[in-house]
Design an enzyme around this catalytic site. Sequence first.
Site, short mmCIF file in Angstrom:
data_model
loop_
_atom_site.label_atom_id
_atom_site.label_comp_id
_atom_site.label_asym_id
_atom_site.label_seq_id
_atom_site.Cartn_x
_atom_site.Cartn_y
_atom_site.Cartn_z
N LYS A 232 3.32 -15.21 2.56
CA LYS A 232 3.53 -15.93 1.30
C LYS A 232 5.03 -16.18 1.20
CE LYS A 232 2.10 -17.67 -2.63
NZ LYS A 232 1.29 -18.91 -2.70
N ASP B 239 -12.21 -9.01 4.27
CA ASP B 239 -13.47 -9.01 3.51
C ASP B 239 -14.02 -10.43 3.43
OD1 ASP B 239 -13.38 -6.25 2.91
OD2 ASP B 239 -14.10 -6.60 0.87
N TYR C 51 0.82 -1.21 0.00
CA TYR C 51 0.00 0.00 0.00
C TYR C 51 0.86 1.26 0.00
CZ TYR C 51 -4.71 -1.90 0.81
OH TYR C 51 -5.92 -2.51 0.69
N ASP D 45 -6.35 -6.92 4.10
CA ASP D 45 -7.47 -6.28 3.41
C ASP D 45 -8.35 -7.35 2.77
OD1 ASP D 45 -9.01 -4.19 2.15
OD2 ASP D 45 -7.95 -4.67 0.28
N ASP E 200 -2.67 -18.16 0.63
CA ASP E 200 -3.64 -18.86 -0.24
C ASP E 200 -4.34 -19.96 0.53
OD1 ASP E 200 -1.16 -20.10 -0.15
OD2 ASP E 200 -1.23 -20.86 -2.20
C1 IPM Z 1 -10.45 -1.24 3.89
C2 IPM Z 1 -10.71 -0.66 2.51
C3 IPM Z 1 -9.58 0.28 2.15
C4 IPM Z 1 -8.30 -0.53 2.15
C5 IPM Z 1 -9.77 1.01 0.80
C6 IPM Z 1 -11.06 1.80 0.77
C7 IPM Z 1 -8.61 1.89 0.46
O1 IPM Z 1 -10.88 -1.66 1.58
O2 IPM Z 1 -10.36 -0.48 4.85
O3 IPM Z 1 -10.36 -2.46 3.98
O4 IPM Z 1 -7.96 -1.16 1.14
O5 IPM Z 1 -7.60 -0.53 3.17
MG MG Z 2 -10.91 -3.61 2.39
#
Ligand code: IPM
Ligand code: MG
Length: 368
Positions: free
Chosen positions: A201, A261, A144, A257, A233
């Site tokens: 990884k 999710d 990032y 990240d 993975d």
């Molecule tokens: C998160 C989001 C952010 C990230 C985006 C919006 C930049 O997906 O907080 O997980 O990737 O960190």
């Molecule tokens: Mg995210």
Amino acid sequence: MAETKSICLLPGDGIGPEITAEAVKILGVIGDRFGVTFEFDEALLGGIAIDTTGSPLPDETLVKAKAADAVLLAAIGGPKWDTTDPGKPRPEQGLLGIRKELELFANLRPVKIFPALRSASTLKDEALEGVDMLIVRELTGGVYFGKRARETDIPGAATDGGAGMRAYDTMEYSEYEIDRITHVAFDAARGRKGVVHSIDKANVLESSRLWREVAHRVAADYPDVEIIDQLVDNTAMQLIRRPAQFDVMVTSNLFGDILSDEASMLTGSLGMLASASLGDGTALYEPSHGSAPDIAGQGVANPLAMLLSVEMMLRYSFQMNEAADALSSAIESVLDEGWRTRDIADAQTADEFLVGTSRMGDLVIERL
Ligand code: IPM
Ligand code: MG
């Protein structure tokens, strides 16, 4: 006189302002109940900041955020500001910028199943038994923030074999960055089941091999906590196969990240996942979900991840554990009684239990 806590509010874009309103409402009630005065100061971040000031992270916002006792951020971004033009500002730069400026290197994302929401998960009921994990994501380093560029006129880069464009991002980690995030994970594990999965990884990436080395160095200070190395993975697969194996998971910015999710779906909705971003100064709290531009302004967004972020703020920044417990059990009661926003509703949800953003907030307040 009641104790005063200052909160910098960053409502941002999309559904952000709607869910922020619910947080403010609840904090008002909690303040009265627990003898604390919460003072709010709103600032601009993301798309709205671009529209108003030209910058996704105006200086004034940074000043306000640093001065506050805590920062509460809703969500940023939307199609209006989507661009691949490297010269144009993006809302996400505001979010990444504030994380970096406040040095919020540790992002905690708890994944807990609410019993009432089990049927909202896409996984089978038995797979969800015992799921209670904490994802500790490194937040101010890695790919990032590594060196990135787009280069032009690179021989052989074009699709026709001629000169064209090439772009790169760099995944970098220093020892101290890995060391401090790993400590956060091991400290957290001590108050939990005592297991840390360190996700990397290392079979391919040099930054992961350093990650693994440093993680084990830190682990040596915690003989009471078990460390398990897992390749990212494999982790993506294990999260769906047997999610209950995880207690604390520590990983890099990008892997965290993606995995968070994925893990949010165990709870049935990304609308249920809170997060805390901690550093050495002011901490920031935000739901893990995005700004949901498709439903913005309709009053149907789920405010619970935002309220669960408020719960984390009460705990981590204000040491108001009793208030945090009260908020979390109020949320649980509302869910147990069957109240649902659209994202967590299912075929069993009767029409009269389907509620909007503001009603959901009211229901939680009534049970506080
Ligand atoms: C998160 C989001 C952010 C990230 C985006 C919006 C930049 O997906 O907080 O997980 O990737 O960190
Ligand atoms: Mg995210």
